[in-house]
Design an enzyme around this catalytic site. Sequence first.
Site, mmCIF file in Angstrom:
data_model
loop_
_atom_site.group_PDB
_atom_site.id
_atom_site.type_symbol
_atom_site.label_atom_id
_atom_site.label_comp_id
_atom_site.label_asym_id
_atom_site.label_seq_id
_atom_site.Cartn_x
_atom_site.Cartn_y
_atom_site.Cartn_z
ATOM 1 N N GLY A 47 0.836 -1.190 0.000
ATOM 2 C CA GLY A 47 0.000 0.000 0.000
ATOM 3 C C GLY A 47 0.873 1.243 0.000
ATOM 4 O O GLY A 47 2.049 1.192 0.367
ATOM 5 N N GLN A 52 3.240 9.852 1.056
ATOM 6 C CA GLN A 52 4.524 9.154 1.141
ATOM 7 C C GLN A 52 5.444 9.485 -0.035
ATOM 8 O O GLN A 52 6.647 9.206 0.039
ATOM 9 C CB GLN A 52 4.311 7.637 1.237
ATOM 10 C CG GLN A 52 3.693 7.228 2.571
ATOM 11 C CD GLN A 52 3.519 5.730 2.655
ATOM 12 O OE1 GLN A 52 2.537 5.187 2.180
ATOM 13 N NE2 GLN A 52 4.491 5.038 3.236
ATOM 14 N N CYS A 99 5.848 -0.075 7.618
ATOM 15 C CA CYS A 99 5.533 1.078 6.778
ATOM 16 C C CYS A 99 6.758 1.431 5.939
ATOM 17 O O CYS A 99 7.878 1.461 6.458
ATOM 18 C CB CYS A 99 5.160 2.259 7.679
ATOM 19 S SG CYS A 99 4.767 3.763 6.772
ATOM 20 N N LEU A 100 6.529 1.708 4.673
ATOM 21 C CA LEU A 100 7.637 2.078 3.788
ATOM 22 C C LEU A 100 8.293 3.380 4.224
ATOM 23 O O LEU A 100 9.433 3.658 3.849
ATOM 24 C CB LEU A 100 7.140 2.198 2.340
ATOM 25 C CG LEU A 100 6.635 0.892 1.714
ATOM 26 C CD1 LEU A 100 5.998 1.172 0.359
ATOM 27 C CD2 LEU A 100 7.754 -0.126 1.580
ATOM 28 N N HIS A 141 -4.343 1.814 7.915
ATOM 29 C CA HIS A 141 -2.965 2.316 7.878
ATOM 30 C C HIS A 141 -2.822 3.410 6.812
ATOM 31 O O HIS A 141 -2.237 4.465 7.073
ATOM 32 C CB HIS A 141 -2.029 1.135 7.586
ATOM 33 C CG HIS A 141 -0.580 1.488 7.463
ATOM 34 N ND1 HIS A 141 0.379 1.075 8.360
ATOM 35 C CD2 HIS A 141 0.088 2.209 6.523
ATOM 36 C CE1 HIS A 141 1.562 1.546 7.980
ATOM 37 N NE2 HIS A 141 1.413 2.232 6.863
ATOM 38 N N GLU A 142 -3.379 3.140 5.612
ATOM 39 C CA GLU A 142 -3.204 4.108 4.513
ATOM 40 C C GLU A 142 -3.966 5.406 4.781
ATOM 41 O O GLU A 142 -3.451 6.499 4.527
ATOM 42 C CB GLU A 142 -3.644 3.500 3.181
ATOM 43 C CG GLU A 142 -2.821 2.318 2.702
ATOM 44 C CD GLU A 142 -1.326 2.548 2.773
ATOM 45 O OE1 GLU A 142 -0.862 3.693 2.626
ATOM 46 O OE2 GLU A 142 -0.605 1.570 3.005
ATOM 47 N N HIS A 145 -2.259 7.718 7.017
ATOM 48 C CA HIS A 145 -1.226 8.543 6.368
ATOM 49 C C HIS A 145 -1.804 9.886 5.910
ATOM 50 O O HIS A 145 -1.120 10.908 5.939
ATOM 51 C CB HIS A 145 -0.652 7.824 5.147
ATOM 52 C CG HIS A 145 0.494 6.904 5.458
ATOM 53 N ND1 HIS A 145 1.654 7.333 6.047
ATOM 54 C CD2 HIS A 145 0.665 5.577 5.238
ATOM 55 C CE1 HIS A 145 2.488 6.303 6.184
ATOM 56 N NE2 HIS A 145 1.911 5.228 5.701
HETATM 57 NI NI NI Z 1 2.784 3.355 5.730
#
Ligand code: NI
Length: 180
Positions: A47, A52, A99-100, A141-142, A145
């Site tokens: 995701g 991000q 998380c990226l 989660h997304e 963000h």
């Molecule tokens: Ni994330």
Amino acid sequence: MAAREIARMGAQVLNEPALAVEDPTDGEVALLVADMLETMRAAGGVGLAATQIRVPKRVVIFEVPAQRTADGVAMPLTTLVNPTWEPLGPELEEAYEACLSVPGLTGVVPRYRRIGYRGYDLAGRPIAREAEGFHARVVQHEIDHLDGMLYPLRMTSLSTLAFVDELRRTAAAEREVEAA
Ligand code: NI
């Protein structure tokens, strides 16, 4: 299309609420999503939120592999513009999350087990679904963000915060932790 640099924890864009998209069918949104997709694939995530890649707009993409869905059927790549969600019931579920934008780390986060979520696709068509388990977790989660929230802020105990490769050394944690 191009993979872009992923903003990491500490970047201000990750701490601020993103702005609503006025027109989901705007070609600029499609270009943004194309870059998000390439970035997510290059990073091996499940995701990604627009914030991000440092674009403060309310757009997320995600996909759920078949082995992580309740019914064993993969949730194909989904784009949500201006997404919202609500819990369906009070039940929370704890699981490791990654998380990226927080590379290398993972921690246990409580999330609602069942949710409903809504948004628009790139054609401006409404999307409304119910989700549970990992699918519900990724969506929460997304959308977090887009509200300037990273998963460590959702952890109820920092004692589970760990480096993924250290956890993998221990027999108790032989699991894949997908980042989003
Ligand atoms: Ni994330």
